[in-house]
Design an enzyme around this catalytic site. Structure first.
Site, PDB file in Angstrom:
ATOM      1  N   TYR A   1      44.517  51.431  37.424  1.00 17.62           N
ATOM      2  CA  TYR A   1      45.573  51.914  37.868  1.00 17.62           C
ATOM      3  C   TYR A   1      46.499  50.915  38.466  1.00 17.62           C
ATOM      4  O   TYR A   1      46.127  49.538  38.519  1.00 17.62           O
ATOM      5  CB  TYR A   1      45.437  52.920  39.087  1.00 17.62           C
TER       6      TYR A   1
ATOM      7  N   ARG B   1      49.263  42.582  35.595  1.00 16.26           N
ATOM      8  CA  ARG B   1      47.985  42.924  36.294  1.00 16.26           C
ATOM      9  C   ARG B   1      47.338  44.227  35.781  1.00 16.26           C
ATOM     10  O   ARG B   1      46.265  44.116  35.477  1.00 16.26           O
ATOM     11  CB  ARG B   1      48.354  43.210  37.831  1.00 16.26           C
TER      12      ARG B   1
ATOM     13  N   LYS C   1      41.729  45.933  39.513  1.00 18.04           N
ATOM     14  CA  LYS C   1      42.675  47.409  39.916  1.00 18.04           C
ATOM     15  C   LYS C   1      42.040  48.409  39.543  1.00 18.04           C
ATOM     16  O   LYS C   1      42.673  48.922  38.486  1.00 18.04           O
ATOM     17  CB  LYS C   1      44.089  47.185  40.188  1.00 18.04           C
TER      18      LYS C   1
ATOM     19  N   GLU D   1      39.861  41.441  52.598  1.00 14.87           N
ATOM     20  CA  GLU D   1      41.143  42.164  52.321  1.00 14.87           C
ATOM     21  C   GLU D   1      41.000  43.399  53.240  1.00 14.87           C
ATOM     22  O   GLU D   1      40.060  43.657  53.769  1.00 14.87           O
ATOM     23  CB  GLU D   1      41.556  42.339  50.985  1.00 14.87           C
TER      24      GLU D   1
ATOM     25  N   LEU E   1      41.625  41.766  45.639  1.00 14.64           N
ATOM     26  CA  LEU E   1      42.731  42.100  44.743  1.00 14.64           C
ATOM     27  C   LEU E   1      43.868  41.185  44.785  1.00 14.64           C
ATOM     28  O   LEU E   1      44.320  40.845  45.692  1.00 14.64           O
ATOM     29  CB  LEU E   1      43.141  43.513  44.652  1.00 14.64           C
TER      30      LEU E   1
END
Ligand code: PDD
Length: 291
Positions: free
Chosen positions: A37, A56, A153, A185, A209
């Protein structure tokens, strides 16, 4: 339409009302979380860094060995059409591609004849209220229980979901993920730390990410001569930080002022975070806003 998703939505080449956008229970996104996504912020009806978001998306698709169902220009056309049809000036565009629905359940990839499922829709961009930005938010540290390819992702986000809920259950806005004693993160954000006037950013590895907002912040720091070090940040350094920020396409830059119940630095948003937020707004307004 719901107040949160505009009609029409995009599904496999068609634009149709959300209420009519049906997906098979055998879809591999539903059965396995087998998909990818993107979330693209839109300001004044212009998508921010769309090329980077679509790159990405392409990298994540390659990473899970799923052919990109649309060419770059076709994705852009879908995004433009959704933006034009939605009632809001500032939006968030969600894109998702799964490995489609076979006629049975089998972990291994379906035959090539099974088409991927592509979905896209527009939502209003939910911004942080000024009072929340002024006070900063609370965060919790939790062990990073995710898999080993956090650079992709993908939609299988259960560990992120559980971490975020743990934070919410404690009255916190975000969970900071710690792996082997190092800050990676947030559950749905990148994290920056400030110590002695230097902005510290965890490096891009398979355990984080590569955020589009993260990249913008690195560029802005360089442009403005802000001292910056990209390196691993230990949990100890995190706890001794002067400032901690969370960043994402929807949160932009938001100060974390309480960590596990203890104040971060002074317990108020710090000057470098404020400065970076202002640079980010200036940059965004220069490249995006009309008039
Ligand atoms: N999340 N890290 C994780 C785990 C994320 O889920 C996100 C974004 C980021 C920040 O990436 P970017 O700056 O490109 O938004 C970092 C999106 C917004 C989401 O899942 O809704």
């Amino acid at each position: 339409m719901t107040p949160f998703v505009a009609d029409p939505v995009y599904l496999n080449g068609q634009f149709l009302p959300l209420a009519e956008a049906g997906i098979s229970p055998l879809d591999r996104g539903f059965l396995y979380g087998d998909g990818v996504y993107e979330v693209i912020p839109v300001y004044s009806r212009q998508p921010f860094r769309i090329d980077e978001h679509l790159q990405r998306l392409a990298a994540t698709l390659a990473g899970i060995r799923l052919a990109n169902p649309l060419a770059l220009g076709d994705w852009k056309a879908v995004v433009e059409k959704l933006i034009a049809a939605a009632p809001w000036e500032d939006q968030s565009i969600y894109l998702q591609v799964t490995r489609g629905a076979d006629d049975k359940r089998d972990h291994a990839f379906p035959p090539a004849s099974v088409a991927p499922t592509s979905v896209a829709f527009a939502s209003p961009l939910v911004t942080t209220p000024a009072d929340v930005r002024a006070s900063g938010v609370a965060a919790l540290t939790v062990p990073d229980l995710r898999w080993a390819r956090c650079d992709l992702k993908v939609i299988s986000l259960l560990a992120n979901v559980l971490a975020r809920q743990q934070a919410v259950d404690s009255g916190c806005a975000e969970a900071l993920l710690i792996r082997d004693g190092f800050l990676k993160e947030g559950a749905a954000s990148n994290i920056f730390v400030v110590k002695d006037g230097v902005v510290l950013a965890p490096p891009k590895t398979q355990q984080m990410l590569p955020g589009i907002t993260y990249d913008v912040i690195l560029e802005l720091a360089e442009q403005h001569g802000q001292a910056l070090a990209v390196r691993e940040i230990s949990e100890r350094e995190l706890r001794a930080a002067d400032e901690v920020w969370m960043t994402s396409s929807t949160k932009e830059i938001l100060a974390i002022t309480t960590l596990d119940g203890a104040p971060v630095g002074t317990g108020r948003p710090g000057p470098l975070g404020e400065q970076m937020w202002q640079w980010y707004q200036d940059f965004k307004n220069t490249v995006m806003r009309k008039g």
